[in-house]
Design a protein around this motif. Structure first.
Motif, PDB file in Angstrom:
ATOM      1  N   VAL A  97       0.858  -1.180   0.000  1.00 14.17           N
ATOM      2  CA  VAL A  97       0.000   0.000   0.000  1.00 14.17           C
ATOM      3  C   VAL A  97       0.897   1.233   0.000  1.00 14.17           C
ATOM      4  O   VAL A  97       1.732   1.404   0.893  1.00 14.17           O
ATOM      5  N   ASP A  98       0.743   2.073  -1.005  1.00 12.11           N
ATOM      6  CA  ASP A  98       1.487   3.330  -1.087  1.00 12.11           C
ATOM      7  C   ASP A  98       0.764   4.349  -0.213  1.00 12.11           C
ATOM      8  O   ASP A  98      -0.324   4.820  -0.555  1.00 12.11           O
ATOM      9  N   GLU A  99       1.365   4.702   0.916  1.00  9.86           N
ATOM     10  CA  GLU A  99       0.729   5.621   1.847  1.00  9.86           C
ATOM     11  C   GLU A  99       0.701   7.047   1.315  1.00  9.86           C
ATOM     12  O   GLU A  99      -0.004   7.901   1.853  1.00  9.86           O
ATOM     13  N   THR A 100       1.466   7.335   0.275  1.00 10.84           N
ATOM     14  CA  THR A 100       1.454   8.659  -0.336  1.00 10.84           C
ATOM     15  C   THR A 100       0.208   8.869  -1.172  1.00 10.84           C
ATOM     16  O   THR A 100      -0.483   9.882  -1.051  1.00 10.84           O
ATOM     17  N   THR A 101      -0.109   7.911  -2.013  1.00 17.39           N
ATOM     18  CA  THR A 101      -1.190   8.057  -2.986  1.00 17.39           C
ATOM     19  C   THR A 101      -2.421   7.218  -2.670  1.00 17.39           C
ATOM     20  O   THR A 101      -3.499   7.475  -3.206  1.00 17.39           O
ATOM     21  N   GLY A 102      -2.268   6.186  -1.849  1.00 16.41           N
ATOM     22  CA  GLY A 102      -3.335   5.214  -1.621  1.00 16.41           C
ATOM     23  C   GLY A 102      -3.351   4.095  -2.630  1.00 16.41           C
ATOM     24  O   GLY A 102      -4.151   3.159  -2.507  1.00 16.41           O
ATOM     25  N   ASP A 103      -2.470   4.144  -3.651  1.00 12.42           N
ATOM     26  CA  ASP A 103      -2.393   3.062  -4.626  1.00 12.42           C
ATOM     27  C   ASP A 103      -2.000   1.761  -3.942  1.00 12.42           C
ATOM     28  O   ASP A 103      -1.298   1.754  -2.919  1.00 12.42           O
ATOM     29  N   ILE A 104      -2.438   0.647  -4.527  1.00 11.22           N
ATOM     30  CA  ILE A 104      -2.057  -0.685  -4.051  1.00 11.22           C
ATOM     31  C   ILE A 104      -1.313  -1.382  -5.174  1.00 11.22           C
ATOM     32  O   ILE A 104      -1.751  -1.363  -6.329  1.00 11.22           O
ATOM     33  N   LEU A 105      -0.187  -1.999  -4.843  1.00  8.59           N
ATOM     34  CA  LEU A 105       0.666  -2.643  -5.827  1.00  8.59           C
ATOM     35  C   LEU A 105       0.714  -4.146  -5.571  1.00  8.59           C
ATOM     36  O   LEU A 105       0.923  -4.581  -4.440  1.00  8.59           O
ATOM     37  N   LEU A 106       0.496  -4.925  -6.633  1.00 11.89           N
ATOM     38  CA  LEU A 106       0.619  -6.381  -6.597  1.00 11.89           C
ATOM     39  C   LEU A 106       1.681  -6.797  -7.612  1.00 11.89           C
ATOM     40  O   LEU A 106       1.792  -6.185  -8.675  1.00 11.89           O
ATOM     41  N   PHE A 107       2.417  -7.859  -7.309  1.00  9.01           N
ATOM     42  CA  PHE A 107       3.500  -8.304  -8.172  1.00  9.01           C
ATOM     43  C   PHE A 107       3.258  -9.743  -8.623  1.00  9.01           C
ATOM     44  O   PHE A 107       2.830 -10.580  -7.839  1.00  9.01           O
ATOM     45  N   SER A 108       3.562 -10.021  -9.890  1.00  9.41           N
ATOM     46  CA  SER A 108       3.468 -11.386 -10.389  1.00  9.41           C
ATOM     47  C   SER A 108       4.661 -11.676 -11.291  1.00  9.41           C
ATOM     48  O   SER A 108       5.321 -10.761 -11.792  1.00  9.41           O
ATOM     49  N   GLU A 109       4.911 -12.961 -11.484  1.00 12.46           N
ATOM     50  CA  GLU A 109       5.936 -13.405 -12.426  1.00 12.46           C
ATOM     51  C   GLU A 109       5.287 -14.353 -13.428  1.00 12.46           C
ATOM     52  O   GLU A 109       4.266 -14.975 -13.136  1.00 12.46           O
ATOM     53  N   ASP A 110       5.873 -14.429 -14.596  1.00 17.17           N
ATOM     54  CA  ASP A 110       5.255 -15.199 -15.674  1.00 17.17           C
ATOM     55  C   ASP A 110       5.160 -16.681 -15.352  1.00 17.17           C
ATOM     56  O   ASP A 110       4.271 -17.377 -15.848  1.00 17.17           O
ATOM     57  N   HIS A 111       6.075 -17.175 -14.547  1.00 19.79           N
ATOM     58  CA  HIS A 111       6.092 -18.577 -14.125  1.00 19.79           C
ATOM     59  C   HIS A 111       6.989 -18.653 -12.903  1.00 19.79           C
ATOM     60  O   HIS A 111       7.413 -17.608 -12.384  1.00 19.79           O
ATOM     61  N   HIS A 112       7.265 -19.853 -12.436  1.00 24.32           N
ATOM     62  CA  HIS A 112       8.127 -19.957 -11.253  1.00 24.32           C
ATOM     63  C   HIS A 112       9.435 -19.228 -11.527  1.00 24.32           C
ATOM     64  O   HIS A 112      10.088 -19.450 -12.549  1.00 24.32           O
ATOM     65  N   PRO A 113       9.824 -18.334 -10.613  1.00 22.42           N
ATOM     66  CA  PRO A 113      11.005 -17.506 -10.872  1.00 22.42           C
ATOM     67  C   PRO A 113      12.304 -18.311 -10.834  1.00 22.42           C
ATOM     68  O   PRO A 113      12.332 -19.420 -10.297  1.00 22.42           O
ATOM     69  N   PRO A 114      13.328 -17.661 -11.408  1.00 20.41           N
ATOM     70  CA  PRO A 114      13.346 -16.307 -11.962  1.00 20.41           C
ATOM     71  C   PRO A 114      12.573 -16.216 -13.270  1.00 20.41           C
ATOM     72  O   PRO A 114      12.662 -17.098 -14.127  1.00 20.41           O
TER      73      PRO A 114
END
Length: 378
Positions: A97-114
């Motif tokens: 959670v970006d406390e500056t803007t209120g934006d929420i960020l989620l991260f994904s990878e195309d398959h098992h990393p790397p």
């Protein structure tokens, strides 16, 4: 100096003590009548994270094939329908959670990393999401980070780095298999001073053979880092590791093995992803940690531990779920919202994502660990 984008925010919103206003409150709401409830939110797949947005919405994320979220606007009592963030995605953890803007960020990878990384941003409290391709810069060894599978990220609240986004990450070394190359792995962190467009990679955690970590900012601005072990040859390889940062998550010092905290079940060559959160209480450093508390050769018994001195000691624990359990993530309610006073645990269990909602009063009725003392909280 912070980037130009953050300067107005920092100048207008820092108090004299260097703390973002509204982010911390009193301890009292966490000390209401003891309560624990558990609900199942998702079926199938894996990989939990949980955060509380600036509006006080509890946002649980999940998914090893597709990335989904569910929202609760009433402090975890009821939940909305599942929202698909990405129909094909390998959840990277680190929901931030970006406390500056209120934006929420989620991260994904195309398959098992790397693997290639996509970041999903919500500007409407988790209702809709858009894909972005941020820039990730390598660490001092020239290695790019992987996201999977770490605890939620944070926005730094204190001091000169206030407004910085920070989340745990990892370097997969020569690959995920075989076990003989796990010594090339290490955990680290990524941080952004421009709202998530560009991410710097920290120095490595002071121990190789680690993976899947968590961060929490203490009231004096130090960052507490707690990591899983991912190498069978390390000493005490079924206990957690920790270190601290004094520079906003760029470097890590004061490494030690945390004897009080188990790292998954105690008959395996490596540990289990755990949850970590600091309660948003002004002037206090109460940390909650989650993992498994079993001596059996299987993953079970989701449990939470409490530290009242910023991770120096862990004097108290309490069993949450006496059954199959695995990866877990923790979040704390936000002052002045419906979530205030609650602690939320999103954990894998019996092919589901289960969310436990409890308060500190409930945890205080747990059992002592012998590692330090529980202070008076009156």
């Amino acid at each position: 100096m912070p980037p130009r984008r953050l300067l107005p925010f920092i100048m207008l919103n820092l108090t004299a003590g260097g703390i973002l206003p509204g982010a911390e409150g009193p301890l009292t709401p966490f000390l209401d009548a003891p309560e624990l409830t558990i609900q199942s939110l998702f079926e199938g797949e894996r990989f939990p994270n949980i955060v509380v947005t600036k509006a006080g919405t509890v946002l649980a994320s999940w998914g090893s094939d597709q990335m989904r979220v569910r929202r609760s606007e009433d402090g975890g009592q009821t939940w909305g329908q599942s929202i698909v963030v990405a129909p094909v995605a390998f959840h990277g953890g680190g929901t931030t959670v970006d406390e500056t803007t209120g934006d929420i960020l989620l991260f994904s990878e195309d398959h098992h990393p790397p693997a290639p990384i996509t970041m999903y941003r919500s500007r409407d409290d988790g209702l809709t999401w858009s894909a972005e391709k941020p820039t990730f810069l390598p660490d001092s060894q020239g290695h790019l980070p992987s996201m999977h599978m770490n605890e939620h990220g944070i926005t730094l609240q204190h001091g000169v780095h206030a407004g910085r986004l920070l989340r745990a990450s990892r370097y997969y070394g020569l690959g995920n298999r075989p076990e003989s190359i796990w010594h090339t792995h290490y955990t680290n962190a990524v941080y952004s001073d421009d709202g998530g467009e560009t991410w710097q990679t920290s120095e490595p955690f002071p121990e190789n053979g680690t993976g899947e970590a968590a961060v929490a900012e203490l009231s004096d601005g130090r960052i507490y880092y707690n990591s899983r072990v991912h190498w069978q040859e390390r000493p005490r390889n079924t206990r957690r590791r920790e270190a601290w940062s004094h520079d906003g998550g760029q470097t890590w010092t004061d490494y030690r093995i945390v004897e009080a905290l188990p790292d998954g079940h105690q008959h395996r060559s490596y540990g289990c992803m755990g949850g970590l959160v600091r309660l948003p209480v002004a002037g206090q450093d109460i940390l909650i940690f989650s993992n498994l508390d079993t001596t059996e050769a299987k993953r079970e018994r989701a449990t939470v531990w409490a530290s009242f001195d910023g991770g120096q000691t862990w004097p108290l624990k309490r069993l949450v779920f006496d059954g199959p359990s695995a990866y877990s993530s923790l979040a704390a309610g936000r002052p002045g919202t419906a979530s205030a006073g609650w602690i939320f645990l999103n954990f894998e269990s019996e092919g589901q994502a289960k969310v436990a909602r409890f308060n500190l009063s409930w945890l205080l009725a747990g059992e002592p660990t012998g590692d330090g003392e529980v202070p008076s909280l009156e």
